[in-house]
Design a protein around this motif. Structure first.
Motif, PDB file in Angstrom:
ATOM      1  N   LEU A 128       0.830  -1.201   0.000  1.00 40.74           N
ATOM      2  CA  LEU A 128       0.000   0.000   0.000  1.00 40.74           C
ATOM      3  C   LEU A 128       0.867   1.255   0.000  1.00 40.74           C
ATOM      4  CD1 LEU A 128      -2.814  -0.929   2.586  1.00 40.74           C
ATOM      5  CD2 LEU A 128      -2.762  -1.352   0.123  1.00 40.74           C
ATOM      6  N   PHE A 129       1.852   1.262   0.882  1.00 43.53           N
ATOM      7  CA  PHE A 129       2.725   2.424   1.046  1.00 43.53           C
ATOM      8  C   PHE A 129       3.409   2.787  -0.271  1.00 43.53           C
ATOM      9  CE2 PHE A 129       6.660   4.505   2.660  1.00 43.53           C
ATOM     10  CZ  PHE A 129       6.067   5.499   3.429  1.00 43.53           C
ATOM     11  N   ASP A 130       3.895   1.777  -0.977  1.00 41.51           N
ATOM     12  CA  ASP A 130       4.646   2.016  -2.212  1.00 41.51           C
ATOM     13  C   ASP A 130       3.775   2.549  -3.351  1.00 41.51           C
ATOM     14  OD1 ASP A 130       6.955   1.231  -0.990  1.00 41.51           O
ATOM     15  OD2 ASP A 130       7.003  -0.779  -1.852  1.00 41.51           O
ATOM     16  N   HIS A 131       2.476   2.256  -3.309  1.00 45.67           N
ATOM     17  CA  HIS A 131       1.589   2.688  -4.389  1.00 45.67           C
ATOM     18  C   HIS A 131       1.002   4.088  -4.171  1.00 45.67           C
ATOM     19  CE1 HIS A 131       1.563  -1.478  -5.918  1.00 45.67           C
ATOM     20  NE2 HIS A 131       1.089  -0.948  -7.034  1.00 45.67           N
ATOM     21  N   ILE A 132       1.268   4.681  -3.008  1.00 45.02           N
ATOM     22  CA  ILE A 132       0.738   6.018  -2.723  1.00 45.02           C
ATOM     23  C   ILE A 132       1.809   7.055  -3.044  1.00 45.02           C
ATOM     24  CG2 ILE A 132      -0.234   7.544  -0.974  1.00 45.02           C
ATOM     25  CD1 ILE A 132      -1.186   5.004   0.511  1.00 45.02           C
ATOM     26  N   HIS A 133       1.465   8.004  -3.902  1.00 46.10           N
ATOM     27  CA  HIS A 133       2.437   9.000  -4.362  1.00 46.10           C
ATOM     28  C   HIS A 133       2.091  10.381  -3.805  1.00 46.10           C
ATOM     29  CE1 HIS A 133       3.856   5.818  -6.849  1.00 46.10           C
ATOM     30  NE2 HIS A 133       2.811   5.831  -7.663  1.00 46.10           N
ATOM     31  N   VAL A 134       2.926  10.846  -2.883  1.00 41.87           N
ATOM     32  CA  VAL A 134       2.788  12.203  -2.337  1.00 41.87           C
ATOM     33  C   VAL A 134       4.184  12.814  -2.248  1.00 41.87           C
ATOM     34  CG1 VAL A 134       0.687  11.677  -1.037  1.00 41.87           C
ATOM     35  CG2 VAL A 134       2.910  11.364   0.059  1.00 41.87           C
ATOM     36  N   LYS A 135       4.242  14.107  -2.040  1.00 43.65           N
ATOM     37  CA  LYS A 135       5.546  14.784  -2.023  1.00 43.65           C
ATOM     38  C   LYS A 135       6.393  14.368  -0.826  1.00 43.65           C
ATOM     39  CE  LYS A 135       4.118  18.735  -4.809  1.00 43.65           C
ATOM     40  NZ  LYS A 135       3.935  20.209  -4.896  1.00 43.65           N
ATOM     41  N   GLU A 136       5.742  14.241   0.344  1.00 44.53           N
ATOM     42  CA  GLU A 136       6.495  13.836   1.545  1.00 44.53           C
ATOM     43  C   GLU A 136       5.633  12.895   2.387  1.00 44.53           C
ATOM     44  OE1 GLU A 136       8.825  15.659   5.467  1.00 44.53           O
ATOM     45  OE2 GLU A 136       7.847  17.023   4.040  1.00 44.53           O
ATOM     46  N   LYS A 137       6.189  11.726   2.700  1.00 42.55           N
ATOM     47  CA  LYS A 137       5.505  10.735   3.529  1.00 42.55           C
ATOM     48  C   LYS A 137       6.087  10.752   4.945  1.00 42.55           C
ATOM     49  CE  LYS A 137       4.610   7.478  -0.281  1.00 42.55           C
ATOM     50  NZ  LYS A 137       4.829   6.101  -0.778  1.00 42.55           N
ATOM     51  N   VAL A 138       5.205  10.809   5.932  1.00 48.26           N
ATOM     52  CA  VAL A 138       5.637  10.822   7.333  1.00 48.26           C
ATOM     53  C   VAL A 138       4.927   9.676   8.051  1.00 48.26           C
ATOM     54  CG1 VAL A 138       5.724  12.129   9.484  1.00 48.26           C
ATOM     55  CG2 VAL A 138       5.901  13.327   7.274  1.00 48.26           C
ATOM     56  N   GLN A 139       5.703   8.750   8.595  1.00 47.25           N
ATOM     57  CA  GLN A 139       5.101   7.627   9.326  1.00 47.25           C
ATOM     58  C   GLN A 139       5.036   7.957  10.816  1.00 47.25           C
ATOM     59  OE1 GLN A 139       7.395   4.250   7.140  1.00 47.25           O
ATOM     60  NE2 GLN A 139       5.364   3.440   7.607  1.00 47.25           N
ATOM     61  N   ILE A 140       3.827   8.026  11.336  1.00 49.39           N
ATOM     62  CA  ILE A 140       3.600   8.417  12.731  1.00 49.39           C
ATOM     63  C   ILE A 140       2.251   7.848  13.177  1.00 49.39           C
ATOM     64  CG2 ILE A 140       2.632  10.628  11.945  1.00 49.39           C
ATOM     65  CD1 ILE A 140       3.674  11.875  14.543  1.00 49.39           C
ATOM     66  N   ASP A 141       2.195   7.275  14.365  1.00 46.91           N
ATOM     67  CA  ASP A 141       0.982   6.589  14.826  1.00 46.91           C
ATOM     68  C   ASP A 141       0.102   7.507  15.675  1.00 46.91           C
ATOM     69  OD1 ASP A 141       1.439   4.108  13.584  1.00 46.91           O
ATOM     70  OD2 ASP A 141       2.900   3.583  15.115  1.00 46.91           O
ATOM     71  N   LEU A 142      -0.588   8.416  15.019  1.00 47.98           N
ATOM     72  CA  LEU A 142      -1.404   9.393  15.725  1.00 47.98           C
ATOM     73  C   LEU A 142      -2.674   8.782  16.319  1.00 47.98           C
ATOM     74  CD1 LEU A 142      -1.145  12.438  13.264  1.00 47.98           C
ATOM     75  CD2 LEU A 142       0.162  12.022  15.353  1.00 47.98           C
ATOM     76  N   VAL A 143      -3.353   7.927  15.570  1.00 49.99           N
ATOM     77  CA  VAL A 143      -4.601   7.342  16.068  1.00 49.99           C
ATOM     78  C   VAL A 143      -4.316   6.365  17.204  1.00 49.99           C
ATOM     79  CG1 VAL A 143      -6.688   6.055  15.475  1.00 49.99           C
ATOM     80  CG2 VAL A 143      -5.693   7.637  13.813  1.00 49.99           C
ATOM     81  N   ASP A 144      -3.281   5.574  17.068  1.00 53.40           N
ATOM     82  CA  ASP A 144      -2.910   4.644  18.140  1.00 53.40           C
ATOM     83  C   ASP A 144      -2.615   5.393  19.437  1.00 53.40           C
ATOM     84  OD1 ASP A 144      -2.145   3.401  15.463  1.00 53.40           O
ATOM     85  OD2 ASP A 144      -2.041   1.669  16.792  1.00 53.40           O
ATOM     86  N   GLU A 145      -1.977   6.544  19.294  1.00 46.69           N
ATOM     87  CA  GLU A 145      -1.662   7.353  20.473  1.00 46.69           C
ATOM     88  C   GLU A 145      -2.945   7.873  21.117  1.00 46.69           C
ATOM     89  OE1 GLU A 145       1.243   8.263  23.056  1.00 46.69           O
ATOM     90  OE2 GLU A 145       1.569   7.200  21.158  1.00 46.69           O
ATOM     91  N   MET A 146      -3.906   8.292  20.302  1.00 49.27           N
ATOM     92  CA  MET A 146      -5.192   8.752  20.819  1.00 49.27           C
ATOM     93  C   MET A 146      -5.922   7.643  21.565  1.00 49.27           C
ATOM     94  SD  MET A 146      -6.585  10.878  17.500  1.00 49.27           S
ATOM     95  CE  MET A 146      -8.291  10.773  18.062  1.00 49.27           C
ATOM     96  N   ARG A 147      -5.832   6.435  21.036  1.00 47.22           N
ATOM     97  CA  ARG A 147      -6.584   5.308  21.594  1.00 47.22           C
ATOM     98  C   ARG A 147      -6.102   4.887  22.982  1.00 47.22           C
ATOM     99  NH1 ARG A 147      -6.495   0.752  17.087  1.00 47.22           N
ATOM    100  NH2 ARG A 147      -6.874  -0.466  18.983  1.00 47.22           N
ATOM    101  N   LYS A 148      -4.905   5.261  23.365  1.00 45.85           N
ATOM    102  CA  LYS A 148      -4.364   4.840  24.659  1.00 45.85           C
ATOM    103  C   LYS A 148      -5.200   5.355  25.826  1.00 45.85           C
ATOM    104  CE  LYS A 148       0.544   4.580  23.316  1.00 45.85           C
ATOM    105  NZ  LYS A 148       1.876   5.177  23.585  1.00 45.85           N
ATOM    106  N   VAL A 149      -5.635   6.605  25.747  1.00 46.07           N
ATOM    107  CA  VAL A 149      -6.413   7.228  26.830  1.00 46.07           C
ATOM    108  C   VAL A 149      -7.890   7.178  26.451  1.00 46.07           C
ATOM    109  CG1 VAL A 149      -6.812   9.304  28.190  1.00 46.07           C
ATOM    110  CG2 VAL A 149      -4.483   8.712  27.466  1.00 46.07           C
ATOM    111  N   LYS A 150      -8.703   6.596  27.335  1.00 49.31           N
ATOM    112  CA  LYS A 150     -10.102   6.352  27.012  1.00 49.31           C
ATOM    113  C   LYS A 150     -10.994   7.534  27.416  1.00 49.31           C
ATOM    114  CE  LYS A 150      -8.651   2.268  25.880  1.00 49.31           C
ATOM    115  NZ  LYS A 150      -7.230   2.077  25.570  1.00 49.31           N
ATOM    116  N   SER A 151     -11.996   7.784  26.585  1.00 46.65           N
ATOM    117  CA  SER A 151     -13.015   8.786  26.903  1.00 46.65           C
ATOM    118  C   SER A 151     -14.064   8.157  27.819  1.00 46.65           C
ATOM    119  CB  SER A 151     -13.688   9.267  25.613  1.00 46.65           C
ATOM    120  OG  SER A 151     -14.429   8.191  25.024  1.00 46.65           O
ATOM    121  N   GLU A 152     -14.959   8.975  28.348  1.00 46.24           N
ATOM    122  CA  GLU A 152     -16.057   8.454  29.167  1.00 46.24           C
ATOM    123  C   GLU A 152     -16.915   7.484  28.360  1.00 46.24           C
ATOM    124  OE1 GLU A 152     -18.395  11.433  31.066  1.00 46.24           O
ATOM    125  OE2 GLU A 152     -16.664  12.465  31.946  1.00 46.24           O
TER     126      GLU A 152
END
Length: 394
Positions: free
Chosen positions: A118-142
């Motif tokens: 998947l990664f290789d088929h996506i063409h953008v000027k700059e790719k940044v790998q960072i786990d933003l959603v996983d980080e959000m999921r660590k702390v639970k909402s009410e």
């Protein structure tokens, strides 16, 4: 809070993170993370799904044509684009549709574990790998905590069913079959989503309990020694777990000593848990305690792991972890001791990190007296024997 409000809040939080990280957009491919942001249920098989979160504009969902019509029921405001098939001819592949969207972006974020293809088929000027959603999921909402507490209640019920039906000579398959009762209850209450629900009730009889990730033979039988039971559920997208070591005869002195040291290690971990604590330090302290007790060769795993959408996710309560605990994180606490050819000792609970420490979300009894069963319901034994006959296990 309504589900729609919760999803909108999650997307807005992610958009703020994009601004902080100077990202035009963020492409999510993980099935769990797409569900976290949209609440759509699907099975991707070989056909990939994507959601593109932009800093300013509404999300874009890219899906196979096969799924487009039923995804129009999505409850958040987003643009839905479809591709023809996987694989497809030129101009009709998923990457043709996706790259037509991303060609306007400068800096795009991706999950670090995105598939290489998947990664290789996506063409953008700059790719940044960072786990933003996983980080959000660590702390639970009410909202999330309410869902997980509900799952935890069913975990306790599952464990109670296992313990109530256990007897010397019971087969492993009898414990596995108990999860059907939980499924029936969920269906009756119209609380059952088959895509985001998985239910496992199981017992590892001694000596197989010394191998926690083994698969016991369905005809294996419960007997003397430490048996380890598991109630391991994900209900409508939210997980919890409860595990208990139990005995069907009075434990001998050596068994009591191992059980007691397992419980002391567990208590040590629980006393260390609080916001600001490094998860690695908890694992190190418990490991050192058990080594001092002479169990250096009897440990197989870390103290615990995060629980949320999945039964195993960050934060990791392990020596190599970089996670720091925060209020409203959920983790398992399960230091274990294992003796080859004899059996294992492990309790596990779903534990909430509170402002000043922690509290149990699963609440099944854990002391050795409660975990020693010396009286048996004859009707349960007869039912178990009938099950064995039907399945030709006797």
């Amino acid at each position: 809070m309504l589900l729609k409000d919760e999803l909108i809040k999650r997307i807005k939080t992610l958009q703020k993170k994009l601004e902080i990280e100077n990202l035009d957009s963020y492409i999510v491919t993980s099935e769990d993370n797409i569900w976290y942001l949209t609440n759509i249920t699907y099975k991707p098989e070989e056909r990939p799904f994507f959601i593109i979160i932009q800093q300013k504009n509404k999300p874009i969902l890219i899906v196979p044509k096969l799924e487009e019509s039923h995804l129009n029921k999505i409850i958040i405001d987003c643009t839905i684009l479809s591709y023809w098939e996987y694989p497809a001819g030129k101009g009709e592949n998923w990457f043709d549709v996706l790259n037509d969207v991303t060609k306007h972006f400068e800096r795009v974020g991706f999950e670090t574990y995105i598939k290489v293809d998947l990664f290789d088929h996506i063409h953008v000027k700059e790719k940044v790998q960072i786990d933003l959603v996983d980080e959000m999921r660590k702390v639970k909402s009410e909202f999330e905590l309410r869902q997980i507490i509900q799952t935890a209640r069913y975990c306790d019920k599952g464990m109670g069913m296992i313990f109530e039906s256990a007897y010397e000579g019971a087969t492993v398959v009898e414990a596995f079959s108990l999860s059907r009762n939980i499924q029936t209850k969920l269906i009756q209450k119209k609380m059952f989503d088959p895509i985001t629900t998985s239910l496992l009730t199981a017992v590892w009889p001694a000596p197989t309990s010394a191998m926690p990730h083994s698969i016991p033979n369905l005809s294996d039988r419960l007997g003397k020694g430490p048996n380890v039971a598991m109630s391991y559920f994900r209900i409508n997208g939210y997980a919890a777990e409860c595990e208990r070591t139990f005995f069907l005869t009075s434990p001998n002195e050596e068994e009591r000593e191992h059980f007691d040291n397992m419980m002391r290690a567990r208590k040590l971990a629980l006393n260390l848990i609080k916001p600001g604590m490094r998860a690695s330090d908890i694992d190190t302290e418990v490991k050192y305690f058990l080594i001092k007790k002479g169990y250096a060769e009897n440990m197989l795993h870390r103290v615990g792991h995060g629980i949320g959408l999945g039964n195993h996710e960050a934060p990791w309560v392990a020596e190599g972890s970089k996670d720091v605990l925060e209020e409203n994180m959920l983790i398992s606490v399960e230091p274990g001791l294992y003796f080859e050819g004899v059996g294992g000792y492990r309790h596990s609970d779903t534990v909430l990190i509170t402002k000043n420490g922690c509290e149990f979300i699963t609440q099944f009894p854990d002391d050795i007296s409660s975990m020693t069963k010396t009286s048996f319901n004859i009707s349960k034994i007869i039912k178990g024997i009938i099950t064995q006959k039907i399945l030709k296990l006797s």
